[in-house]
Design a protein around this motif. Sequence first.
Motif, PDB file in Angstrom:
ATOM      1  N   LEU A   1      18.484  -3.773  -3.623  1.00 43.64           N
ATOM      2  CA  LEU A   1      17.598  -4.725  -3.156  1.00 43.64           C
ATOM      3  C   LEU A   1      16.387  -4.040  -2.211  1.00 43.64           C
ATOM      4  CD1 LEU A   1      16.105  -7.903  -2.943  1.00 43.64           C
ATOM      5  CD2 LEU A   1      17.025  -8.241  -0.441  1.00 43.64           C
ATOM      6  N   PHE A   2      16.041  -3.405  -1.388  1.00 40.74           N
ATOM      7  CA  PHE A   2      15.775  -2.895  -0.627  1.00 40.74           C
ATOM      8  C   PHE A   2      14.791  -1.674  -1.746  1.00 40.74           C
ATOM      9  CE2 PHE A   2      14.136   1.361   0.933  1.00 40.74           C
ATOM     10  CZ  PHE A   2      13.028   1.738   1.936  1.00 40.74           C
ATOM     11  N   GLU A   3      15.368  -1.291  -2.593  1.00 37.72           N
ATOM     12  CA  GLU A   3      14.010  -0.141  -3.870  1.00 37.72           C
ATOM     13  C   GLU A   3      13.939  -1.519  -4.928  1.00 37.72           C
ATOM     14  OE1 GLU A   3      17.627   2.203  -5.439  1.00 37.72           O
ATOM     15  OE2 GLU A   3      17.642   3.938  -3.993  1.00 37.72           O
TER      16      GLU A   3
ATOM     17  N   VAL B   1      10.926  -2.305  -2.486  1.00 39.62           N
ATOM     18  CA  VAL B   1       9.839  -1.327  -1.927  1.00 39.62           C
ATOM     19  C   VAL B   1       8.790  -0.539  -3.308  1.00 39.62           C
ATOM     20  CG1 VAL B   1      11.313   1.142  -1.859  1.00 39.62           C
ATOM     21  CG2 VAL B   1       9.832   0.329  -0.754  1.00 39.62           C
ATOM     22  N   SER B   2       9.667  -0.642  -4.387  1.00 42.76           N
ATOM     23  CA  SER B   2       9.271   0.586  -6.213  1.00 42.76           C
ATOM     24  C   SER B   2       8.133  -1.112  -6.407  1.00 42.76           C
ATOM     25  CB  SER B   2      10.490   0.113  -6.453  1.00 42.76           C
ATOM     26  OG  SER B   2      11.832   1.328  -5.757  1.00 42.76           O
ATOM     27  N   PRO B   3       6.962  -0.208  -6.819  1.00 39.64           N
ATOM     28  CA  PRO B   3       6.372  -0.969  -7.508  1.00 39.64           C
ATOM     29  C   PRO B   3       6.951  -1.712  -8.926  1.00 39.64           C
ATOM     30  CG  PRO B   3       4.786   1.221  -7.173  1.00 39.64           C
ATOM     31  CD  PRO B   3       6.965   0.918  -7.005  1.00 39.64           C
ATOM     32  N   ALA B   4       6.761  -2.337  -8.974  1.00 43.58           N
ATOM     33  CA  ALA B   4       7.171  -3.288 -10.389  1.00 43.58           C
ATOM     34  C   ALA B   4       7.555  -2.912 -11.577  1.00 43.58           C
ATOM     35  CB  ALA B   4       6.301  -4.990 -10.962  1.00 43.58           C
ATOM     36  N   ARG B   5       6.637  -1.858 -11.603  1.00 49.29           N
ATOM     37  CA  ARG B   5       6.210  -1.170 -13.301  1.00 49.29           C
ATOM     38  C   ARG B   5       7.785   0.131 -13.166  1.00 49.29           C
ATOM     39  NH1 ARG B   5       1.628   0.334 -10.485  1.00 49.29           N
ATOM     40  NH2 ARG B   5       1.992   2.148 -10.491  1.00 49.29           N
ATOM     41  N   HIS B   6       8.467   0.144 -11.635  1.00 47.95           N
ATOM     42  CA  HIS B   6       9.059   1.503 -11.327  1.00 47.95           C
ATOM     43  C   HIS B   6      10.224   0.678 -12.093  1.00 47.95           C
ATOM     44  CE1 HIS B   6       6.020   3.922 -11.780  1.00 47.95           C
ATOM     45  NE2 HIS B   6       4.471   4.216 -10.901  1.00 47.95           N
ATOM     46  N   ARG B   7      10.765  -0.456 -11.550  1.00 42.95           N
ATOM     47  CA  ARG B   7      11.754  -0.930 -10.906  1.00 42.95           C
ATOM     48  C   ARG B   7      12.478  -1.001 -12.470  1.00 42.95           C
ATOM     49  NH1 ARG B   7       9.590  -6.451  -8.847  1.00 42.95           N
ATOM     50  NH2 ARG B   7       8.955  -6.320  -7.044  1.00 42.95           N
ATOM     51  N   ALA B   8      12.626  -1.122 -13.424  1.00 33.79           N
ATOM     52  CA  ALA B   8      13.357  -0.530 -14.624  1.00 33.79           C
ATOM     53  C   ALA B   8      13.763   0.885 -14.307  1.00 33.79           C
ATOM     54  CB  ALA B   8      12.543  -0.641 -15.626  1.00 33.79           C
ATOM     55  N   GLU B   9      13.005   1.697 -14.733  1.00 32.64           N
ATOM     56  CA  GLU B   9      13.461   3.403 -14.193  1.00 32.64           C
ATOM     57  C   GLU B   9      14.629   3.749 -13.242  1.00 32.64           C
ATOM     58  OE1 GLU B   9       9.707   5.364 -14.138  1.00 32.64           O
ATOM     59  OE2 GLU B   9       9.250   4.482 -15.817  1.00 32.64           O
ATOM     60  N   SER B  10      13.988   2.480 -12.426  1.00 32.48           N
ATOM     61  CA  SER B  10      14.516   3.134 -10.566  1.00 32.48           C
ATOM     62  C   SER B  10      16.131   2.467 -10.535  1.00 32.48           C
ATOM     63  CB  SER B  10      14.333   2.673  -9.262  1.00 32.48           C
ATOM     64  OG  SER B  10      13.477   1.099  -9.243  1.00 32.48           O
TER      65      SER B  10
ATOM     66  N   GLU C   1       0.757  -1.656   0.257  1.00 36.23           N
ATOM     67  CA  GLU C   1      -0.295  -0.193   0.013  1.00 36.23           C
ATOM     68  C   GLU C   1       0.788   0.900  -0.064  1.00 36.23           C
ATOM     69  OE1 GLU C   1      -3.231  -0.054  -0.757  1.00 36.23           O
ATOM     70  OE2 GLU C   1      -2.967  -2.388  -0.724  1.00 36.23           O
ATOM     71  N   PRO C   2       0.542   2.550  -0.460  1.00 32.83           N
ATOM     72  CA  PRO C   2       0.793   3.664  -0.420  1.00 32.83           C
ATOM     73  C   PRO C   2       1.499   3.489   0.734  1.00 32.83           C
ATOM     74  CG  PRO C   2      -0.524   3.840  -2.398  1.00 32.83           C
ATOM     75  CD  PRO C   2      -0.865   2.644  -1.581  1.00 32.83           C
ATOM     76  N   ALA C   3       1.054   3.573   1.697  1.00 30.46           N
ATOM     77  CA  ALA C   3       1.391   4.491   3.546  1.00 30.46           C
ATOM     78  C   ALA C   3       2.394   3.661   3.642  1.00 30.46           C
ATOM     79  CB  ALA C   3       0.160   4.437   3.904  1.00 30.46           C
TER      80      ALA C   3
END
Length: 234
Positions: free
Chosen positions: A185-187, A190-199, A79-81
């Motif tokens: 690994l933390f990032e 914690v990141s949504p799957a769709r944002h992992r490649a960008e992060s 969840e975002p929170a």
Amino acid sequence: MSTGVIIILIVIVAFVVIAAAVLMTLRARRGPGGQHLKRRFGPEYDRAVARHDGDAKAAERELAERVDRHGSLRERSLEPAQREQYEARWTAAQERFVDSPREAVAEADRLLAELAGARGFPDGGQYEEQLAALSVHHADHVHGYRRVHRVAHAGVGVGGDGGQAADGRAGTEEMREAMVEARALFEDLVSPARHRAESRTSVVKPAVRSNGGPSHARGHHMPWGFNRRHAKGS
């Protein structure tokens, strides 16, 4: 064609069919082949081979067993929170490292265990099983967790700038490197799957400080390019 020849041909065909079925069963039991495992596990494949003293077949059996046990695991979303809480805790641990490296590394270890559990991996109380599951789904970065866990449980040695103390415990520089590696690994977690490649390809900008105090602004992280003199020994 005589009856005897027909019987012989039937026996031969049946033997070929049975042999093919046996080979397919054995191949399925062996699991993914070596090249597939190399692609899936990347550097984790090489570490497994090294742990087995160069025995690639033994390492592949171990990795294939991990895939069998954890390959079907489906990660739960945060969840975002929840995500904000984990990010705030990680930032606090990074900031704490400057004055208390030992406590910061211990918190990072606990945080990764909790975060992995929240994402649906085995509970952190089953460290080895949790690590194995993470290696199947986050092979590129799982070693950071292994390293920070080892350093956290080794403690800190005398002489804060050393890579390793004379008694075998971790020095401040080793702890700093473990924290840096574990952050990947933390990032990932914690990141949504769709944002992992960008992060993974983005550049993290240093946190902005005002009046000499650390920034806790959402989305900012402590800069991890600091060198040894920034952290005090403990």
